[in-house]
Design a protein around this motif. Structure first.
Motif, PDB file in Angstrom:
ATOM      1  N   GLU A   1       0.844  -1.182   0.000  1.00 49.65           N
ATOM      2  CA  GLU A   1       0.000   0.000   0.000  1.00 49.65           C
ATOM      3  C   GLU A   1       0.883   1.236   0.000  1.00 49.65           C
ATOM      4  O   GLU A   1       1.989   1.237   0.513  1.00 49.65           O
ATOM      5  CB  GLU A   1      -0.878  -0.002   1.258  1.00 49.65           C
ATOM      6  CG  GLU A   1      -1.996  -1.017   1.200  1.00 49.65           C
ATOM      7  CD  GLU A   1      -3.141  -0.559   0.319  1.00 49.65           C
ATOM      8  OE1 GLU A   1      -3.866  -1.419  -0.169  1.00 49.65           O
ATOM      9  OE2 GLU A   1      -3.293   0.646   0.103  1.00 49.65           O
TER      10      GLU A   1
ATOM     11  N   PRO B   1       1.813   7.006   3.485  1.00 49.48           N
ATOM     12  CA  PRO B   1       1.176   8.309   3.618  1.00 49.48           C
ATOM     13  C   PRO B   1       2.186   9.445   3.710  1.00 49.48           C
ATOM     14  O   PRO B   1       3.362   9.241   3.970  1.00 49.48           O
ATOM     15  CB  PRO B   1       0.381   8.170   4.925  1.00 49.48           C
ATOM     16  CG  PRO B   1       0.293   6.705   5.180  1.00 49.48           C
ATOM     17  CD  PRO B   1       1.530   6.117   4.584  1.00 49.48           C
TER      18      PRO B   1
ATOM     19  N   SER C   1      -5.885  -1.140   9.014  1.00 43.88           N
ATOM     20  CA  SER C   1      -6.251  -1.259   7.600  1.00 43.88           C
ATOM     21  C   SER C   1      -7.746  -1.487   7.440  1.00 43.88           C
ATOM     22  O   SER C   1      -8.369  -0.980   6.504  1.00 43.88           O
ATOM     23  CB  SER C   1      -5.469  -2.413   6.951  1.00 43.88           C
ATOM     24  OG  SER C   1      -4.078  -2.184   7.033  1.00 43.88           O
TER      25      SER C   1
ATOM     26  N   LEU D   1      -9.307   1.848   7.752  1.00 45.53           N
ATOM     27  CA  LEU D   1      -9.168   2.590   6.497  1.00 45.53           C
ATOM     28  C   LEU D   1     -10.268   2.195   5.516  1.00 45.53           C
ATOM     29  O   LEU D   1     -10.879   3.054   4.869  1.00 45.53           O
ATOM     30  CB  LEU D   1      -7.803   2.314   5.861  1.00 45.53           C
ATOM     31  CG  LEU D   1      -6.562   2.904   6.514  1.00 45.53           C
ATOM     32  CD1 LEU D   1      -5.340   2.593   5.667  1.00 45.53           C
ATOM     33  CD2 LEU D   1      -6.702   4.396   6.712  1.00 45.53           C
TER      34      LEU D   1
ATOM     35  N   GLU E   1     -13.221   4.672   3.965  1.00 46.63           N
ATOM     36  CA  GLU E   1     -13.462   4.875   2.532  1.00 46.63           C
ATOM     37  C   GLU E   1     -14.891   4.498   2.168  1.00 46.63           C
ATOM     38  O   GLU E   1     -15.562   5.203   1.405  1.00 46.63           O
ATOM     39  CB  GLU E   1     -12.466   4.045   1.719  1.00 46.63           C
ATOM     40  CG  GLU E   1     -12.189   4.587   0.331  1.00 46.63           C
ATOM     41  CD  GLU E   1     -13.342   4.345  -0.627  1.00 46.63           C
ATOM     42  OE1 GLU E   1     -13.684   5.260  -1.410  1.00 46.63           O
ATOM     43  OE2 GLU E   1     -13.913   3.237  -0.598  1.00 46.63           O
TER      44      GLU E   1
ATOM     45  N   PRO F   1      -0.398   0.160   5.580  1.00 46.44           N
ATOM     46  CA  PRO F   1      -1.642  -0.594   5.372  1.00 46.44           C
ATOM     47  C   PRO F   1      -1.387  -1.998   4.848  1.00 46.44           C
ATOM     48  O   PRO F   1      -0.483  -2.226   4.040  1.00 46.44           O
ATOM     49  CB  PRO F   1      -2.390   0.255   4.333  1.00 46.44           C
ATOM     50  CG  PRO F   1      -1.827   1.625   4.483  1.00 46.44           C
ATOM     51  CD  PRO F   1      -0.382   1.430   4.854  1.00 46.44           C
TER      52      PRO F   1
ATOM     53  N   ALA G   1      -6.983  -3.737   3.525  1.00 48.61           N
ATOM     54  CA  ALA G   1      -7.443  -2.409   3.094  1.00 48.61           C
ATOM     55  C   ALA G   1      -8.116  -2.443   1.730  1.00 48.61           C
ATOM     56  O   ALA G   1      -8.958  -1.597   1.418  1.00 48.61           O
ATOM     57  CB  ALA G   1      -6.270  -1.438   3.069  1.00 48.61           C
TER      58      ALA G   1
ATOM     59  N   SER H   1      -8.189   0.754  -0.338  1.00 54.54           N
ATOM     60  CA  SER H   1      -8.934   1.915   0.147  1.00 54.54           C
ATOM     61  C   SER H   1      -8.032   3.123   0.350  1.00 54.54           C
ATOM     62  O   SER H   1      -8.477   4.270   0.191  1.00 54.54           O
ATOM     63  CB  SER H   1      -9.651   1.571   1.451  1.00 54.54           C
ATOM     64  OG  SER H   1      -8.741   1.068   2.418  1.00 54.54           O
ATOM     65  N   ALA H   2      -6.749   2.900   0.710  1.00 53.71           N
ATOM     66  CA  ALA H   2      -5.841   4.032   0.919  1.00 53.71           C
ATOM     67  C   ALA H   2      -5.644   4.835  -0.353  1.00 53.71           C
ATOM     68  O   ALA H   2      -5.275   6.012  -0.296  1.00 53.71           O
ATOM     69  CB  ALA H   2      -4.490   3.525   1.434  1.00 53.71           C
TER      70      ALA H   2
ATOM     71  N   MET I   1      -4.335  10.654   3.474  1.00 50.21           N
ATOM     72  CA  MET I   1      -3.718  10.186   4.710  1.00 50.21           C
ATOM     73  C   MET I   1      -2.606  11.132   5.127  1.00 50.21           C
ATOM     74  O   MET I   1      -1.805  11.567   4.300  1.00 50.21           O
ATOM     75  CB  MET I   1      -3.192   8.767   4.539  1.00 50.21           C
ATOM     76  CG  MET I   1      -4.282   7.734   4.322  1.00 50.21           C
ATOM     77  SD  MET I   1      -3.611   6.087   4.042  1.00 50.21           S
ATOM     78  CE  MET I   1      -2.728   5.831   5.571  1.00 50.21           C
TER      79      MET I   1
ATOM     80  N   PRO J   1       0.087   8.448  -1.330  1.00 47.94           N
ATOM     81  CA  PRO J   1      -1.359   8.590  -1.521  1.00 47.94           C
ATOM     82  C   PRO J   1      -1.760  10.036  -1.662  1.00 47.94           C
ATOM     83  O   PRO J   1      -0.933  10.926  -1.676  1.00 47.94           O
ATOM     84  CB  PRO J   1      -1.927   8.001  -0.236  1.00 47.94           C
ATOM     85  CG  PRO J   1      -0.892   8.353   0.762  1.00 47.94           C
ATOM     86  CD  PRO J   1       0.439   8.293   0.058  1.00 47.94           C
TER      87      PRO J   1
END
Length: 431
Positions: free
Chosen positions: A163, A166, A238, A241, A245, A263, A268, A271-272, A277, A430
């Motif tokens: 993932e 952030p 996660s 998260l 979302e 994540p 997740a 979703s990230a 983030m 992200p």
């Protein structure tokens, strides 16, 4: 090497055909030459013809609990006997027995050689190609994942690879030079370049995709934001998260005093990719959560903490007139004293059972679902994202839709002098 592996699989499949000819009366293979040609034809038939037949006969396969696949395998064997001189299969019954024996032999070879064998269970797969649905050994999975990562540096966060990491806040010092470029650089493009890029990106997606983005943005909110404090188990965070979302909560703040958070891709589910983030890292324990919450309070947020204490109030009594920052702590110790001290309101979830506490991901799901439902029911005005921020998110989402869109965004940043040459970006950072 792939070529050597191809010929090795071809040799094994040819040997199995010869063995089937010895074990099943009515199946004849006249030497290694026809066996080699038959193995090649069988692999091609399983790669091209068999998938079509499986799809067309899917209802029969379901009704027979998969037994009809033996009939398909028998037809593949009959096809080989019709196309290859020197291979004869007498009758449908013989073909069925031959296909069954070949399946069992393939299973035996797979058990001896391991997960890398793809000789074709139940009639043979394409020589040199991995069989669909076959489980691989952990080492083989790791090697395949590494090879995929090397071949596809733009791999989707929800599909392969880690993932995205952030954005990091470094409130007490100069941040290290980034190895990748944050896609939020797109927001620094001059207005004319940005408009031109947006028009180009719009042309790369379908109208249905644009409508879906507009519908998601219309339901997005920053009125409720989430703050994680030093979460030990990335699977729980996660899951939160993913909850954020799904519920349309755009902003998530991650405070890392002792534990870094990344994540978990399988939890997740990408979703990230759609969330904004913010990571607060560095410094003494408890200091970063204080800075994070002070920053949110300056933006007009009330700080909400979950607590089993007696002075905690039910969720129904929480006011939504002001934006809320909902804080969640570690699984073992909960929120830090600094976070509790900064909280404007503490809430509790009644638990009439013997167990007094819920898992952090379950707690977050219950709290956020309740608050988001009240928000959309009209208990607060102006909870949607401003139009300008929707435009920013739409641009970044479009720029990360495909390899072509990422190429256009990269070129726009380079032309504007915002991106040095040969610097990967997007999926590593992200929104």
């Amino acid at each position: 090497m792939p070529i050597l592996s191809f010929f090795a699989h071809l040799l094994i499949t040819a040997a199995l055909l010869l063995l089937v000819a010895r074990l099943v009366k009515g199946v004849k293979v006249e030497g290694w030459g026809p066996a080699f040609i038959g193995a090649l034809v069988l692999g091609l038939a399983n790669a091209i013809v068999k998938p079509v037949m499986v799809v067309l006969t899917l209802p029969l396969t379901i009704l027979t609990l998969g037994l009809f696949l033996l009939v398909i395998n028998a037809l593949m064997l009959r096809l080989v006997s019709a196309l290859v001189p020197g291979i004869k299969v007498q009758g449908c019954g013989t073909a069925l027995w031959g296909a069954l024996v070949l399946s069992l032999l393939n299973l035996a070879v797979e058990a001896v050689i391991g997960g890398g064998w793809s000789g074709g269970r139940g009639g043979g797969g394409a020589a040199g190609a991995p069989a669909a649905g076959r489980r691989q050994r952990p080492g083989a999975r790791r090697a395949a994942a590494g090879a995929l990562k090397e071949r596809a540096p733009w791999a989707c966060a929800g599909a392969s690879g880690p993932e995205p990491a952030p954005l990091v806040h470094h409130p007490r010092g100069t941040p290290p030079l980034p190895q990748t470029i944050d896609p939020r650089l797109l927001l620094q493009l001059p207005a004319d370049r940005r408009a031109h890029l947006f028009a180009q990106l719009n042309g790369l997606v379908t109208p249905q995709r644009l409508q879906r983005m507009d519908a998601v943005l219309a339901a997005r909110t920053a009125h409720i934001t989430v703050v994680f404090e030093d979460v030990y188990h990335p699977h729980n965070a996660s899951a939160v998260l993913r909850t954020c979302e799904c519920l349309g909560l755009q902003d998530v703040h991650v405070v890392e005093d002792e534990k870094s958070f990344r994540p978990a891709r399988r939890i997740a589910r990408g979703s990230a990719r759609w969330l904004t983030m913010h990571r607060w890292a560095g410094g003494d324990a408890g200091a970063d959560v204080g800075e994070c919450l002070r920053s949110l309070r300056e933006q007009g947020y009330s700080i909400l903490a979950t607590s089993p204490a007696e002075d905690a109030v039910p969720l129904d009594e929480v006011s939504l007139e002001k934006p809320l920052a909902v804080c969640f702590g570690t699984e073992e110790t909960g929120l830090s004293p600094a976070a509790f001290a900064a909280a404007d309101v503490r809430v509790t979830i009644p638990t009439p059972g013997f167990t007094r506490s819920l898992n952090v991901s379950v707690t977050a799901a219950l709290v956020l679902y309740h608050l988001a439902g009240r928000l959309r029911a009209g208990e607060a005005a102006g909870w949607q994202l401003p139009a300008a921020r929707c435009d920013d998110l739409r641009l970044m989402w479009l720029a990360d839709e495909s390899r072509s869109s990422r190429g256009l965004a990269r070129e726009a940043l380079r032309e504007a002098g915002l991106l040095p040459p040969q610097t990967p970006f997007f999926r590593d950072r992200p929104r």
